[in-house]
Design a protein around this motif. Sequence first.
Motif, PDB file in Angstrom:
ATOM      1  N   ASN A  63       0.838  -1.200   0.000  1.00  0.00           N
ATOM      2  CA  ASN A  63       0.000   0.000   0.000  1.00  0.00           C
ATOM      3  C   ASN A  63       0.872   1.249   0.000  1.00  0.00           C
ATOM      4  OD1 ASN A  63      -1.732  -1.993   2.154  1.00  0.00           O
ATOM      5  ND2 ASN A  63      -2.777  -1.248   0.356  1.00  0.00           N
ATOM      6  N   PRO A  64       1.183   1.796  -1.196  1.00  0.00           N
ATOM      7  CA  PRO A  64       1.948   3.034  -1.250  1.00  0.00           C
ATOM      8  C   PRO A  64       1.237   4.144  -0.479  1.00  0.00           C
ATOM      9  CG  PRO A  64       1.763   2.060  -3.434  1.00  0.00           C
ATOM     10  CD  PRO A  64       0.832   1.303  -2.524  1.00  0.00           C
ATOM     11  N   ASP A  78       4.098   7.356  -5.852  1.00  0.00           N
ATOM     12  CA  ASP A  78       2.766   7.086  -6.386  1.00  0.00           C
ATOM     13  C   ASP A  78       2.766   5.781  -7.189  1.00  0.00           C
ATOM     14  OD1 ASP A  78       0.004   8.493  -7.037  1.00  0.00           O
ATOM     15  OD2 ASP A  78       0.731   7.600  -8.913  1.00  0.00           O
ATOM     16  N   VAL A  79       1.654   5.072  -7.136  1.00  0.00           N
ATOM     17  CA  VAL A  79       1.519   3.784  -7.817  1.00  0.00           C
ATOM     18  C   VAL A  79       1.790   3.902  -9.318  1.00  0.00           C
ATOM     19  CG1 VAL A  79      -0.986   3.955  -8.158  1.00  0.00           C
ATOM     20  CG2 VAL A  79       0.099   1.692  -8.003  1.00  0.00           C
ATOM     21  N   GLN A  83       4.516   1.849 -11.347  1.00  0.00           N
ATOM     22  CA  GLN A  83       4.143   1.136 -12.565  1.00  0.00           C
ATOM     23  C   GLN A  83       5.122   1.427 -13.695  1.00  0.00           C
ATOM     24  OE1 GLN A  83      -0.088   0.698 -13.739  1.00  0.00           O
ATOM     25  NE2 GLN A  83       0.442   2.170 -15.356  1.00  0.00           N
ATOM     26  N   SER A 106      -4.507   1.058  -8.516  1.00  0.00           N
ATOM     27  CA  SER A 106      -3.778  -0.162  -8.203  1.00  0.00           C
ATOM     28  C   SER A 106      -3.212  -0.792  -9.466  1.00  0.00           C
ATOM     29  CB  SER A 106      -4.683  -1.164  -7.476  1.00  0.00           C
ATOM     30  OG  SER A 106      -5.776  -1.525  -8.291  1.00  0.00           O
ATOM     31  N   VAL A 119      -0.398  -3.970  -5.772  1.00  0.00           N
ATOM     32  CA  VAL A 119       0.058  -2.673  -5.269  1.00  0.00           C
ATOM     33  C   VAL A 119      -1.184  -1.800  -5.291  1.00  0.00           C
ATOM     34  CG1 VAL A 119       1.649  -0.743  -5.575  1.00  0.00           C
ATOM     35  CG2 VAL A 119       2.375  -3.066  -6.194  1.00  0.00           C
ATOM     36  N   ASP A 120      -1.714  -1.519  -4.093  1.00  0.00           N
ATOM     37  CA  ASP A 120      -3.032  -0.908  -3.946  1.00  0.00           C
ATOM     38  C   ASP A 120      -2.918   0.390  -3.164  1.00  0.00           C
ATOM     39  OD1 ASP A 120      -5.786  -0.696  -4.110  1.00  0.00           O
ATOM     40  OD2 ASP A 120      -6.165  -2.082  -2.453  1.00  0.00           O
ATOM     41  N   GLN A 121      -2.962   1.504  -3.879  1.00  0.00           N
ATOM     42  CA  GLN A 121      -2.822   2.837  -3.274  1.00  0.00           C
ATOM     43  C   GLN A 121      -4.204   3.384  -2.955  1.00  0.00           C
ATOM     44  OE1 GLN A 121       0.038   5.582  -5.072  1.00  0.00           O
ATOM     45  NE2 GLN A 121      -1.597   7.117  -5.094  1.00  0.00           N
TER      46      GLN A 121
END
Length: 123
Positions: A63-64, A78-79, A83, A106, A119-121
Amino acid sequence: MELGNFSISLAVKDLEASRAFYEKFGFQSFAGNAAQNWLILKNGSHVIGLFQGMFEKNILTFNPGWDSNAQKLASFTDVRELQRRLKAQGVQLQQEADESTTGPASLSAVDPDGNPILVDQHL
């Protein structure tokens, strides 16, 4: 590359049985909604998510922007930037964050052994 808080999201068969089991290891409910079949448990900085009927496999979750108490970090990657870095290194993504947006998003990937990574921001 700073990924934020780490937890394991477990696909459980019986939410209550799993909660009771992990409480024996010192975990305590931290967040979630049992009526919706999910709970987040915590022991120190260790976090386990229990999810009944929501997905098939256990998932490595990052979780960023969050610390282990789900509190916003002063700064984070940031996600969408994560990415871009992952794709530049040749990581094949199963789901991508929309690069034209900001805020919550995400991405997901699968490691060479078939383990899902999310990866779920939330910020």
